[in-house]
Design an enzyme around this catalytic site. Structure first.
Site, PDB file in Angstrom:
ATOM      1  N   LYS A  79       1.167  -1.383  -0.160  1.00  0.00           N
ATOM      2  CA  LYS A  79       0.085   0.215   0.071  1.00  0.00           C
ATOM      3  C   LYS A  79       0.781   1.163  -0.124  1.00  0.00           C
ATOM      4  O   LYS A  79       1.922   1.344   0.701  1.00  0.00           O
ATOM      5  CB  LYS A  79      -0.927  -0.037   1.405  1.00  0.00           C
ATOM      6  N   SER A 154      -9.805   1.622   2.925  1.00  0.00           N
ATOM      7  CA  SER A 154      -8.843   2.260   1.999  1.00  0.00           C
ATOM      8  C   SER A 154      -7.800   1.502   1.405  1.00  0.00           C
ATOM      9  O   SER A 154      -7.111   1.897   0.345  1.00  0.00           O
ATOM     10  CB  SER A 154      -7.996   3.517   2.915  1.00  0.00           C
ATOM     11  N   SER A 178      -9.611  -0.671   7.161  1.00  0.00           N
ATOM     12  CA  SER A 178      -9.119  -0.462   5.771  1.00  0.00           C
ATOM     13  C   SER A 178      -8.460  -1.889   5.264  1.00  0.00           C
ATOM     14  O   SER A 178      -8.060  -2.024   4.092  1.00  0.00           O
ATOM     15  CB  SER A 178      -8.226   0.603   5.916  1.00  0.00           C
TER      16      SER A 178
HETATM   17  N1  GLN Z   1     -13.002   3.875   6.544  1.00  0.00           N
HETATM   18  C1  GLN Z   1     -12.566   4.337   7.717  1.00  0.00           C
HETATM   19  C2  GLN Z   1     -11.845   5.955   7.351  1.00  0.00           C
HETATM   20  O1  GLN Z   1     -12.271   6.423   6.484  1.00  0.00           O
HETATM   21  C3  GLN Z   1     -11.197   3.660   8.024  1.00  0.00           C
HETATM   22  C4  GLN Z   1     -10.296   4.049   6.989  1.00  0.00           C
HETATM   23  C5  GLN Z   1      -8.651   3.100   7.428  1.00  0.00           C
HETATM   24  O2  GLN Z   1      -8.821   2.188   8.127  1.00  0.00           O
HETATM   25  N2  GLN Z   1      -7.819   3.546   7.174  1.00  0.00           N
HETATM   26  O3  GLN Z   1     -11.276   6.528   8.402  1.00  0.00           O
END
Ligand code: GLN
Length: 486
Positions: A79, A154, A178
């Site tokens: 990532k 994400s 994410s």
């Molecule tokens: N969807 C959540 C957010 O937008 C989690 C994102 C993540 O785990 N990086 O914060």
């Protein structure tokens, strides 16, 4: 050519060890799959074929000389938020355009020390803020199972790469779901380790009290292997804990005898998609057939988790992202008249709308007069959520439930409606707030052919338990529900 779309890391290691394939072929096959499929999927932001092949040749040479590593010659996608020395690290943000990582993150260094190869960067929501990968400043990523749908986020690029057969395994980060949610949407395995289990050194911070690095893989065994290598205390990250790392693979058994699995009442409610619920109920039956005892539990503060999470995460993000000011990293806007003007122009042009929304929200909840009402209350709720889990784990070994209330949705469907997007995180953010570990395992498909993920939650530093549950379940289903979108 080798079908990297179907083999696991463990199988690839065996092929390499038996001399049935060289690392160079493995990397060439990954590159070929990316060239063939990524035009449609959009999982990668960057790929260095030449350097990947160079690392592979070194791995093959090392093997001939008798050197062994647990991942010798295995390519792993990363990532775009984790530092890999010499690779770009943009966090899918314009503000980090041109930034090249000067050192390896600890997780990367540990995998590299076992012979892993790094050649590509996967797409993500900008600074990991999002649930669909549509917040990337550079491109969208499509769900390999149906390219009209989101891959989740994400870490959507990492999940899509594994699902599309464009990577054997990938790394992601999980601040509020994410890793687990994109794994569920794309039909792969995703593991969020307990807070403090894996060093965050070299990870671009989003919300430092919630972030964890973890693997996205094709099998639970692969997730166990990668975790085992990455886990453990690190002097470079004071929040990593020096707890001994178990042999996770040894915890994998084919049955669930003697285990008590809890069903949190609040995770089986109206609002959960009927097909998701059906898949989860069938998964629970499978676990029962494997010998687990199923008990009902309650996590009464679940309904406050989203509010608490989106205050704490944005508050921490507003502080963490202050460093992107045009002075030290990446992009700097032109035409400024003085330093303040330069910061303003750089941040206005460099950050995307969701990141700006969160910086503003986070600054607001921390500001004098509002701190007590928002930030402090959110911290108190966080404690209540942690206690909910502690109580639940007094009567069971692990919890079962959905990862997400719905399967993947259509591209564009939620991106204009942040609240709708945030609500989809209801079953994943509690684990981050509590610091516990969670696993997403494929558990079936919807009638329209989209994967559904089973979430297994375990107590802090109880990864052995959730890996055992995930592995036994996966074996009972013969890996059904997992696979590739191609
Ligand atoms: N969807 C959540 C957010 O937008 C989690 C994102 C993540 O785990 N990086 O914060």
């Amino acid at each position: 050519m080798l079908d990297v779309g179907r083999i696991s890391v463990t199988q690839a290691c065996e092929l390499l060890e038996r001399g049935e394939c060289a690392a160079e072929e493995l990397v060439a096959a990954v590159v070929a799959a990316v060239r063939e499929r990524d035009v449609g999927v959009g999982a990668y932001l960057w790929l260095d074929e030449e350097d990947g092949l160079r690392q592979a040749r070194l791995a093959d040479e090392a093997r001939r000389e008798g050197w062994r590593g647990r991942l010798l010659g295995i390519p792993i996608a990363v990532k775009d938020i984790l530092n890999v020395r010499g690779h770009p690290c943009t966090c899918a943000s314009k503000i980090l355009r041109g930034y090249v990582a000067p050192y390896d993150a600890t997780a990367i260094a540990r995998l590299r020390a076992e012979g892993a190869i790094f050649l590509g960067r996967t797409n993500m929501d900008e600074f990991a803020m999002g649930s669909s990968t549509e917040n990337s400043a550079f491109q969208i990523t499509r769900n390999p199972w149906n390219q009209e749908f989101v891959p989740g986020g994400s870490s959507g690029g990492s999940a899509a790469a594994v699902a599309a057969g464009e990577a054997l395994a990938a790394l992601g980060t999980d601040t509020g779901g994410s890793i687990r949610q994109p794994a569920a949407f794309c039909g792969c395995v995703g593991l969020k380790p307990s807070y403090g289990r894996v060093s965050r050194y070299g990870l671009t911070a989003y919300a430092s009290s919630l972030d964890q690095i973890g693997p996205l893989t094709r099998t639970v065994r692969d997730a166990a292997l990668l975790l085992e290598i990455m886990a453990g205390g690190d002097p470079m990250d004071a929040t990593s804990l020096n707890v001994p790392v178990p042999n996770y693979a040894a915890a994998l058994k084919d049955d669930l005898k003697g285990l008590r699995l809890g069903l949190p009442r609040e995770y089986f409610v109206a609002g959960v998609d009927a097909e998701v619920e059906r898949c989860i109920r069938e998964a629970i039956d499978t676990c029962q057939d494997l010998g687990a005892e199923i008990v009902d539990v309650s996590l009464p503060h679940t309904e406050y988790a989203i509010a608490s999470y989106y205050i704490i995460a944005t508050a921490e993000a507003s502080a963490n992202l202050a460093r992107f000011d045009g002075v030290r990293y990446g992009f700097r806007a032109e035409g400024a008249t003085d330093p303040l003007d330069m910061y303003c122009r750089t941040r206005a042009a460099g950050f995307g709308p969701e990141v700006k929304r969160r910086i503003i929200l986070g600054t607001y909840v921390l500001s004098s007069g509002y701190y007590d009402a928002y930030y402090l209350s959110a911290q108190k709720v966080r404690t209540l959520i942690r206690r909910d889990f502690e109580k639940a784990f007094e009567v069971c070994d692990a919890l079962l439930g959905p990862v997400s209330p719905t399967p993947a949705y259509r591209l564009g469907e939620r991106v204009g409606d942040p609240l709708q997007m945030y609500l989809g995180d209801i079953f994943t953010v509690p684990a981050n707030l509590a610091g516990i570990c969670g696993l997403s395992v494929p558990c079936g498909m919807t009638a329209s052919g989209l994967p559904v993920g089973l979430q297994v939650l375990g107590p802090a530093f109880g990864e052995e338990k959730i890996l055992r549950v995930g592995h036994a379940f996966e074996s009972a289903r013969n890996g059904q529900g997992r696979g590739t979108g191609f």
